[in-house]
Design an enzyme around this catalytic site. Structure first.
Site: not given
Ligand code: FE
Length: 200
Positions: A100, A103-105
């Site tokens: 991602c 962000c960090s999905c």
């Molecule tokens: Fe994300």
């Protein structure tokens, strides 16, 4: 006073926006599957839900077809709802890698909480720029002929890699297969290893 008021306020509004985007991310995580994550972590830490999905796809070609056609619906069949999911299949010629960049999905409901490196800026940028190098650092050496596909996870759509079923597992039952499937293999930074002779 009014002179001082202006600048702090625009800084404040920047902060609010930054906080807002953070909250959106947190809220998505929360609204999706906090309960499921918590219980998965309490009761289910070894055999992740995603591993069950992968093992089912390995033993049931019709399920695999449904999974690749519509991940969201197919995981609901196994009781894992609440996430829009696309499943991408590794083959001898294609290796998939999930990142991602924003962000960090991450598909929490299926593979738990993201590892620290997944959230790092370094992984998020380098996975796209030099995936082959990153994979090598994770211990995955791919032939030059293998195409690497990068999937950018987002709040709207999460990705799960369907790893290749390792050779020599023809006689394993679905539950035994699930035990071989790691979180990293479902992100695409590892391949699933056949069971070691000692574990047999
Ligand atoms: Fe994300």
């Amino acid at each position: 006073m009014s002179h001082h008021h202006h600048e702090p306020e625009s800084v404040l509004s920047l902060r609010v926006r930054a906080l807002e985007s953070l909250l959106v991310e947190k809220k998505l995580v929360a609204s999706e599957a906090v309960d499921r994550i918590v219980s998965a972590y309490e009761e289910d830490i070894g055999p992740h839900n995603g591993a069950k999905v992968v093992a089912r796809a390995w033993v049931d070609p019709a399920y695999k077809q449904r999974l690749l056609a519509d991940g969201t619906e197919a995981i609901e069949e196994l009781g894992f709802g609440g996430v829009d999911l696309r499943v991408v299949e590794n083959t001898p010629g294609v290796h998939n890698l999930v990142v991602c960049t924003l962000c960090s999905c991450y598909p929490h409901a299926l593979i738990g909480l993201p590892p620290t490196w997944y959230k790092s800026f370094e992984y998020r940028s380098r996975a796209v720029r030099e995936p082959r190098v990153v994979l090598r650092e994770f211990g995955v050496e791919l032939p030059e002929s293998t195409e690497i596909r990068i999937w950018d996870s987002s709040a709207e759509l999460r990705y799960l890699v369907l790893p290749e079923r390792p050779a020599g597992t023809e006689n394993l039952r679905e539950a035994e297969l699930a035990e071989l499937v790691t979180r990293d293999a479902m992100i695409g930074v590892a391949v699933v290893q056949p069971p070691t002779p000692a574990a047999r």
